[in-house]
Design an enzyme around this catalytic site. Structure first.
Site, PDB file in Angstrom:
ATOM      1  N   SER A 285      28.690  41.218  40.037  1.00  0.00           N
ATOM      2  CA  SER A 285      29.224  42.021  38.942  1.00  0.00           C
ATOM      3  C   SER A 285      28.570  41.579  37.642  1.00  0.00           C
ATOM      4  O   SER A 285      28.336  40.383  37.445  1.00  0.00           O
ATOM      5  CB  SER A 285      30.740  41.823  38.821  1.00  0.00           C
ATOM      6  OG  SER A 285      31.230  42.439  37.649  1.00  0.00           O
TER       7      SER A 285
ATOM      8  N   TYR B 100      38.109  36.675  37.499  1.00  0.00           N
ATOM      9  CA  TYR B 100      37.189  37.616  38.123  1.00  0.00           C
ATOM     10  C   TYR B 100      35.743  37.300  37.732  1.00  0.00           C
ATOM     11  O   TYR B 100      34.862  37.199  38.593  1.00  0.00           O
ATOM     12  CB  TYR B 100      37.552  39.046  37.734  1.00  0.00           C
ATOM     13  CG  TYR B 100      36.682  40.089  38.391  1.00  0.00           C
ATOM     14  CD1 TYR B 100      36.921  40.468  39.707  1.00  0.00           C
ATOM     15  CD2 TYR B 100      35.632  40.671  37.708  1.00  0.00           C
ATOM     16  CE1 TYR B 100      36.117  41.417  40.322  1.00  0.00           C
ATOM     17  CE2 TYR B 100      34.826  41.621  38.312  1.00  0.00           C
ATOM     18  CZ  TYR B 100      35.067  41.988  39.615  1.00  0.00           C
ATOM     19  OH  TYR B 100      34.265  42.924  40.223  1.00  0.00           O
TER      20      TYR B 100
END
Length: 180
Positions: free
Chosen positions: A71, A85
């Protein structure tokens, strides 16, 4: 700025495929250790175990390609307060790089695709709110979310023999998010 109700509502989403919102909007001082651990377990330990067993199969079959999904939040500060995250996704990039070096002599390549916002169940709750959608899309130069096929095409290329000289690389498919 997207209203607090949107964040609170998205933060409670726990259905499969929407877990990311449980890990966002928490600074390091506000994050609960259980949420932190769950995020690390899902995103980093899960990727480690997948690679561990997948690479064993590739070794038995003479080699192949591993494509890790990362990501942009793991490499750029583009998601403030997504502490757990973002950290877990940064870890997957370290895993990808070390696997690329450890297995290159065994005919196994390892790369990563880092998709930006993608039309999927993961972002459904966020994208239903017009203000949240506008705020997120304003940060993407292409000004739209990706279609899942656009991401899968990059993954398919990296897995193919057409990318036989590519290993240890991070491929951003983020609509230009990390270019600015």
């Amino acid at each position: 700025m997207v209203n607090k109700v949107t964040w609170q509502r998205a933060g409670r989403v726990t259905e499969p495929g929407r877990y990311m919102f449980r890990y966002g909007w928490l600074t390091v001082t506000a994050a609960d250790l259980a949420i932190w651990q769950q995020c690390i377990d899902v995103n980093l330990t899960g990727m480690f175990l997948t690679c561990k067993h997948g690479i064993r199969a590739l070794l038995r079959n003479g080699g192949g390609s591993v494509v890790i999904t990362g990501s942009p939040t793991g490499t750029h500060a583009c998601a403030p307060t997504f502490t757990a995250y973002s950290t877990s996704k940064a870890g997957t990039m370290g895993l990808m790089r070390i696997l690329a070096i450890d297995y290159v002599n065994k005919n196994i390549r390892c790369n990563a695709v880092l998709p930006g916002m993608t039309n999927s169940p993961l972002v459904t709750t966020l994208m239903e709110d017009p203000a949240a959608r506008a705020e997120f899309l304003a940060k993407i130069p292409i000004a739209r979310a990706a279609d899942a096929r656009e991401i899968s095409n990059v993954i398919a290329f990296l897995a193919s023999d057409e990318a036989s000289y590519v290993t240890g690389a991070s491929w951003y498919a983020d609509g230009g998010l990390t270019a600015i």
